[in-house]
Write a protein that holds these residues in place. Structure first.
Motif, PDB file in Angstrom:
ATOM      1  N   ARG A  55       0.861  -1.181   0.000  1.00 47.18           N
ATOM      2  CA  ARG A  55       0.000   0.000   0.000  1.00 47.18           C
ATOM      3  C   ARG A  55       0.895   1.227   0.000  1.00 47.18           C
ATOM      4  N   LEU A  84       5.480   3.970   1.337  1.00 52.79           N
ATOM      5  CA  LEU A  84       5.094   2.647   0.855  1.00 52.79           C
ATOM      6  C   LEU A  84       5.182   1.642   1.997  1.00 52.79           C
ATOM      7  N   ALA A 117      -8.159   3.162   1.671  1.00 54.62           N
ATOM      8  CA  ALA A 117      -7.754   3.121   0.260  1.00 54.62           C
ATOM      9  C   ALA A 117      -8.873   3.665  -0.617  1.00 54.62           C
ATOM     10  N   THR A 120      -7.510   0.649  -6.038  1.00 55.37           N
ATOM     11  CA  THR A 120      -6.531  -0.436  -6.125  1.00 55.37           C
ATOM     12  C   THR A 120      -5.999  -0.457  -7.549  1.00 55.37           C
ATOM     13  N   HIS A 121      -4.754  -0.863  -7.688  1.00 54.62           N
ATOM     14  CA  HIS A 121      -4.102  -0.832  -9.003  1.00 54.62           C
ATOM     15  C   HIS A 121      -3.390  -2.143  -9.262  1.00 54.62           C
ATOM     16  N   PHE A 124       2.560  -1.260  -9.858  1.00 56.31           N
ATOM     17  CA  PHE A 124       3.172  -0.191  -9.080  1.00 56.31           C
ATOM     18  C   PHE A 124       3.134   1.121  -9.859  1.00 56.31           C
ATOM     19  N   ASP A 126       0.994   2.072 -12.151  1.00 56.32           N
ATOM     20  CA  ASP A 126      -0.371   2.606 -12.174  1.00 56.32           C
ATOM     21  C   ASP A 126      -0.663   3.390 -10.891  1.00 56.32           C
ATOM     22  N   CYS A 127      -0.208   2.849  -9.780  1.00 52.89           N
ATOM     23  CA  CYS A 127      -0.422   3.529  -8.511  1.00 52.89           C
ATOM     24  C   CYS A 127       0.348   4.835  -8.455  1.00 52.89           C
ATOM     25  N   HIS A 130      -1.542   7.333 -10.398  1.00 52.33           N
ATOM     26  CA  HIS A 130      -2.743   7.726  -9.666  1.00 52.33           C
ATOM     27  C   HIS A 130      -2.404   8.773  -8.588  1.00 52.33           C
ATOM     28  N   LEU A 131      -1.253   8.652  -7.963  1.00 47.76           N
ATOM     29  CA  LEU A 131      -0.861   9.590  -6.904  1.00 47.76           C
ATOM     30  C   LEU A 131      -0.054  10.775  -7.433  1.00 47.76           C
TER      31      LEU A 131
END
Length: 133
Positions: A55, A84, A117, A120-121, A124, A126-127, A130-131
């Protein structure tokens, strides 16, 4: 009494009280009616902890640990972190993409500070997108 005993052994009368027979019949009827799936639909379910590799959360302000401000060992950045949590380890990632293991923090710290959360992705990368990293 002997006559009742003989009838029971012959199977003409039951050893079980009538109330128990009624309860057994009700349970059998309920089981034969079929089970209803009361779980959420698949698109509303979240993965369990064993299905998630890790996460992460943004930490835009400076991160102070035990009275010291955490800084990137590669570039010196001290704010705008991604924190992380993976395999019971905490890692810090600066905006430039440098990552460092932070041994002064643990999963309990992460859980206390992380919000629920929001997505979800699958990967790594993709996350990170997203951030905003």
């Amino acid at each position: 009494m002997r006559r009742v005993h003989d009838r029971m052994w012959a199977g003409l009368e039951s050893w079980v009280p009538p109330e128990v027979e009624r309860i057994r019949a009700a349970i059998a009827a309920e089981e034969s009616a079929g089970m209803v799936d009361d779980f959420l639909p698949p698109d509303l379910r979240i993965p369990s902890h064993d299905q998630v590799a890790g996460r992460m959360m943004p930490w835009p302000q400076p991160l102070v640990i035990n009275g010291e401000m955490a800084a990137c060992t590669a570039c010196g950045a001290y704010r705008d972190w991604l924190v992380l949590s993976t395999r019971d380890e905490i890692w810090l990632r600066c905006r430039d993409g440098h990552q460092q293991h932070e041994t002064r923090l643990d999963t309990a710290w992460y859980n206390r500070h992380a919000a629920p959360a929001d997505a979800t992705h699958a990967t790594f990368e993709d996350c990170l997108r997203h951030l905003g990293h």
